[in-house]
Design a protein around this motif. Structure first.
Motif, PDB file in Angstrom:
ATOM      1  N   CYS A 267      37.263  26.183  42.472  1.00 26.21           N
ATOM      2  CA  CYS A 267      36.945  27.425  43.187  1.00 26.21           C
ATOM      3  C   CYS A 267      38.103  27.865  44.088  1.00 26.21           C
ATOM      4  N   LYS A 271      40.360  29.876  41.572  1.00 25.11           N
ATOM      5  CA  LYS A 271      39.540  31.061  41.865  1.00 25.11           C
ATOM      6  C   LYS A 271      38.371  31.231  40.882  1.00 25.11           C
ATOM      7  N   ALA A 294      37.307  29.929  49.270  1.00 24.37           N
ATOM      8  CA  ALA A 294      36.823  30.373  47.954  1.00 24.37           C
ATOM      9  C   ALA A 294      37.051  31.878  47.841  1.00 24.37           C
ATOM     10  N   GLN A 295      37.609  32.293  46.703  1.00 29.81           N
ATOM     11  CA  GLN A 295      37.980  33.704  46.528  1.00 29.81           C
ATOM     12  C   GLN A 295      36.858  34.513  45.898  1.00 29.81           C
ATOM     13  N   ASN A 296      36.137  33.873  44.984  1.00 26.80           N
ATOM     14  CA  ASN A 296      35.122  34.603  44.207  1.00 26.80           C
ATOM     15  C   ASN A 296      33.778  33.915  44.336  1.00 26.80           C
ATOM     16  N   SER A 314      31.984  37.536  48.285  1.00 23.74           N
ATOM     17  CA  SER A 314      33.426  37.589  48.554  1.00 23.74           C
ATOM     18  C   SER A 314      33.921  39.039  48.571  1.00 23.74           C
TER      19      SER A 314
END
Length: 337
Positions: A267, A271, A294-296, A314
């Motif tokens: 994660c 990503k 965490a990006q997404n 996000s």
């Protein structure tokens, strides 16, 4: 109301053929005991006859910790439990969870819509998918029952039948299959008198000279999971986590060192999108996903009532409220179907 199209986000992540991670919350939705209920059961029902004075002292200290509201895992880490006492705790745990599991199976015989997981798997298999992976920390067989109701073959590391023996993933083939990687063992796994692990499909009690193969919280967990079949199961779970295009976590609290690290690396570094649906987000989940990097992500928990959901996305700077149930698996299905 946020301007975030959370439904599109849910569908995008779902479209990447998620690996499903089932935590205790997924079973709690069917009335299975959580850690507190298990702790109370252990205090009241563990057989301590014939233990030596030291073991009795340890047991009393353990019970006091639980009464002082220390969580089960921490309590088991704070006392030095002997092998004999560990075996008693495992047997007591098995008895409670097995009786609840059997009742849910009986209920499912009367109600073929009992498992929303069946509908999720059915929907996933409408694509070109031939294999779905589920990773779970639960001992119960609710995922297996959901597969059976949906008419999907499942594989948990063993041959088929009543007396099941360890089998490699390539040994059993079917057109479509759900792999269920049970990293803490299962109610139907036992160590046999030959010291191997077998799975017994239809028994109510622990057979003589057999020991339940479930890993209870506490220090024993680390030792046990280095042995077979846990080592292979965890290895296969790791591979599934590594290869997944996205993750769907159902009632999972992010408190398990066997699943967490690999998941977080994916994660954070790659990503990989993650969706979390749960009754209440655990502190660990908030720390790892929301406060982490965490990006997404799309995390949904219950709001003030069952018909309200709090959404963390996000795509949004702040959490927002949705006036419907999208936090349960049943509710989540309405987003993606």
């Amino acid at each position: 109301m946020s301007g975030v199209d959370y439904q599109k986000q849910a569908q995008d992540y779902y479209g990447k053929a998620p690996l499903i991670i089932l935590g205790s919350g997924a079973s709690a939705a069917h009335g299975m005991s959580g850690m507190w209920a298990l702790a109370n059961h252990l205090v009241a029902n563990t057989d301590i006859s014939g233990l030596n004075a030291t073991e009795i002292e340890v047991w009393e200290k353990f019970c006091q910790l639980l009464k002082d509201k220390v969580d089960l895992e921490s309590a088991l880490h704070q006392v030095a439990v002997s092998d004999t006492l560990t075996a008693r705790i495992i047997e007591s745990t098995w008895t409670l969870i097995n009786s609840e599991d059997s009742k849910i199976f009986q209920d499912s015989l009367q109600n073929n819509a009992l498992f929303p997981l069946s509908r999720l798997l059915e929907h996933m298999f409408k694509s070109s998918l031939k294999m779905i992976n589920i990773v779970t920390t639960n001992y119960d067989r609710l995922a297996e029952y959901a597969c059976d109701q949906g008419r999907f073959h499942h594989y948990t590391g063993f041959t088929h039948g009543f007396f099941r023996q360890l089998a490699t993933p390539t040994e059993i083939t079917s057109a479509r299959r759900v792999n269920i990687w049970k990293v803490h063992g299962s109610l139907d796994w036992f160590q046999s008198p030959l010291d191997d692990t077998v799975a017994l499909s239809n028994i109510q009690g622990v057979p003589e000279n057999y020991e339940p193969q479930i890993v209870t919280p506490g220090t024993q967990k680390y030792h046990k999971t280095h042995l077979e079949p846990f080592r292979s199961i965890i290895n296969n779970a790791d591979l599934a986590i590594k290869e997944a295009g996205s993750y769907l976590c159902i009632g999972y609290g992010f408190n398990d060192e066997h699943i967490q690290p690999k998941l977080m690396v994916k994660c954070l570094r790659q990503k990989t999108p993650i969706t979390i649906i749960t009754y209440a987000l655990s502190e660990s989940a908030k720390k790892l996903i929301l406060d982490g990097k965490a990006q997404n992500y799309l995390a949904i928990e219950r709001g003030e009532t069952d018909d309200q959901s709090t959404v963390y996305s996000s795509l949004s700077d702040a959490p927002f409220t949705v006036e419907k149930n999208i936090w349960s698996l049943e509710g989540y299905l309405s987003l993606i179907m």
